[in-house]
Design a protein around this motif. Structure first.
Motif, PDB file in Angstrom:
ATOM      1  N   UNK A  31     -13.020  33.283  -3.036  1.00 50.40           N
ATOM      2  CA  UNK A  31     -12.866  34.673  -3.462  1.00 50.40           C
ATOM      3  C   UNK A  31     -14.192  35.344  -3.756  1.00 50.40           C
ATOM      4  N   UNK A  32     -15.256  34.537  -3.927  1.00 51.31           N
ATOM      5  CA  UNK A  32     -16.585  35.105  -4.128  1.00 51.31           C
ATOM      6  C   UNK A  32     -17.202  35.407  -2.760  1.00 51.31           C
ATOM      7  N   UNK A  33     -18.266  36.217  -2.756  1.00 52.84           N
ATOM      8  CA  UNK A  33     -18.903  36.587  -1.494  1.00 52.84           C
ATOM      9  C   UNK A  33     -19.487  35.351  -0.817  1.00 52.84           C
ATOM     10  N   UNK A  34     -19.051  35.084   0.398  1.00 55.46           N
ATOM     11  CA  UNK A  34     -19.473  33.881   1.109  1.00 55.46           C
ATOM     12  C   UNK A  34     -20.317  34.195   2.339  1.00 55.46           C
ATOM     13  N   UNK A  35     -20.922  35.379   2.360  1.00 58.69           N
ATOM     14  CA  UNK A  35     -21.820  35.738   3.441  1.00 58.69           C
ATOM     15  C   UNK A  35     -21.123  36.438   4.594  1.00 58.69           C
ATOM     16  N   UNK A  36     -21.928  37.121   5.399  1.00 60.44           N
ATOM     17  CA  UNK A  36     -21.393  37.853   6.545  1.00 60.44           C
ATOM     18  C   UNK A  36     -21.318  36.982   7.797  1.00 60.44           C
ATOM     19  N   UNK A  37     -21.871  35.766   7.708  1.00 62.14           N
ATOM     20  CA  UNK A  37     -21.799  34.876   8.857  1.00 62.14           C
ATOM     21  C   UNK A  37     -22.658  35.324  10.027  1.00 62.14           C
ATOM     22  N   UNK A  38     -22.197  35.010  11.237  1.00 60.15           N
ATOM     23  CA  UNK A  38     -22.986  35.231  12.453  1.00 60.15           C
ATOM     24  C   UNK A  38     -23.430  36.680  12.617  1.00 60.15           C
ATOM     25  N   UNK A  39     -22.668  37.608  12.079  1.00 58.69           N
ATOM     26  CA  UNK A  39     -23.047  39.024  12.186  1.00 58.69           C
ATOM     27  C   UNK A  39     -24.424  39.267  11.564  1.00 58.69           C
ATOM     28  N   UNK A  40     -24.704  38.574  10.462  1.00 60.78           N
ATOM     29  CA  UNK A  40     -25.972  38.771   9.754  1.00 60.78           C
ATOM     30  C   UNK A  40     -27.151  38.144  10.490  1.00 60.78           C
ATOM     31  N   UNK A  41     -26.886  37.242  11.424  1.00 56.15           N
ATOM     32  CA  UNK A  41     -27.981  36.664  12.210  1.00 56.15           C
ATOM     33  C   UNK A  41     -28.704  37.738  13.022  1.00 56.15           C
TER      34      UNK A  41
END
Length: 367
Positions: A62-72
């Motif tokens: 439920x906490x922010x776990x990152x934007x993943x591949x988009x942020x690369x």
């Protein structure tokens, strides 16, 4: 222990013998935030690698776990506009694949991943045949073998540009630090593998920005080869770990105030004096060990006497008396209470162990 045939840091990363400073936000929150932080860090002239959390392993869902591949894609833009090499954490084979496709220059394995050999092996398998530097943080708990094991798995996969990251260890005891530094763990790793570069993550050790200068200087004094520090364009608004992040300006000031010392001096007079002092320490160490052996001989005689008279090993009142008297004496000699307690606890544990062995044997005349 067999050495890792790794390349020295200054052979694969430009910058000579200057500390490797890695900085950037805990989490890549938005493209604007990532770019604004990168531009300001570039202006400082103090940072050599840009970091950002792409995938964020959080303690609770439920906490922010990152934007993943988009942020690369944002890291790609950082490289293009600032020239920074970029690094991010990977925890799965898929993370590795996507990071390599995005041109990430350096990967790091986080503490929550290092603790699981299956996860580290998955990453190692995904990196076979890939020439890329990999940094590996110590596991959450103080387990040197687990840390070395993780490094070894990556090394066996063919990675010869390896860096260990000391980020402190979880502890039930409350202290000023988010994670206890336990410098002895990093020192032991350096002693066993002097060929392996080690950098320090003051942000995760401290958990707050006020302690960063102290831990950063300590790292330099212990001959660590760099720092990974979390920096955010506006720490007060950070989505994760806001208290431990600093502005690029504050980071530049912190790094600029560090005192860098040489591991050894080439001055003949200095070396001669240092050798003399070390010889004095060697003599004292020998005396301490000899006296400790003599003490244990007496402990064993006490154990025999207790056994023959059916008396329990542990005498709480006696132990409390020893702790009180020795701690008071040690304090008068300018030894810290914490050190004295640790030393006495260690001696007491060995005394109990020896007396237990004696208790479980019969007297010679009854054998």
């Amino acid at each position: 222990m067999k050495a890792f045939d790794v390349l020295p840091l200054n052979e694969w990363f430009p910058g000579g013998n200057e500390p490797l400073i890695i900085a950037g936000p805990c989490s890549a929150e938005s493209e604007d935030q990532v770019m604004a932080t990168a531009r300001e860090l570039k202006k400082t002239g103090k940072v050599r690698v840009y970091r950002a959390g792409i995938w964020k392993p959080r303690t609770r869902p439920g906490e922010f776990e990152g934007h993943g591949a988009e942020a690369l894609k944002w890291l790609q833009r950082v490289k293009e506009e600032t020239g920074f090499p970029v690094t991010c954490e990977v925890a799965t084979a898929k993370h590795v694949e996507e990071s390599l496709e995005a041109g990430v220059d350096i990967l790091w394995v986080g503490a929550r991943t290092t603790v699981n050999p299956f996860s580290v092996q998955e990453i190692a398998d995904a990196l076979k045949g890939v020439d890329i530097p990999v940094m590996i943080k110590n596991p959450v708990n103080p387990d040197l073998s687990l840390w070395i094991g993780g490094i070894e798995r990556l090394y066996r996969a063919g990675i010869n540009k390896l860096v260990a990251i000391h980020r402190g260890f979880s502890s039930f005891e409350k202290s000023a630090f988010r994670n206890e530094p336990m410098w002895e763990m990093a020192i032991n790793l350096k002693t066993q593998h002097p060929e392996l570069p080690i950098i320090v993550d003051p942000s995760h050790i401290c958990g707050n920005r006020e302690l960063l200068p102290y831990i950063s200087q300590k790292a330099m004094d212990l001959d660590m080869q760099g720092l990974m520090i979390e920096s955010h364009i506006n720490p007060a608004t950070a989505w994760t770990d806001a208290k431990q992040q600093v502005t690029p300006e504050a980071l530049a000031q912190l790094v600029g105030n560090l005192t860098l010392r040489k591991p050894e001096s080439q001055n003949v007079e200095f070396v001669s004096k240092l050798e003399q002092l070390r010889q004095n320490i060697d003599k004292l160490d020998d005396q301490i060990i000899q006296k400790m052996a003599e003490r244990m001989q007496i402990v064993e005689k006490i154990g025999e006497y207790k056994r023959d008279n059916d008396v329990t090993i542990l005498q709480v009142n006696r132990w409390e008396e020893i702790m009180e008297k020795r701690t008071s004496f040690a304090k008068a000699l300018n030894l810290s209470e914490a050190f004295t307690h640790r030393l006495l606890d260690l001696i007491h544990s060995e005394s109990i162990r020896r007396q237990t062995e004696i208790m479980n044997t019969k007297p010679v005349e009854h054998a």
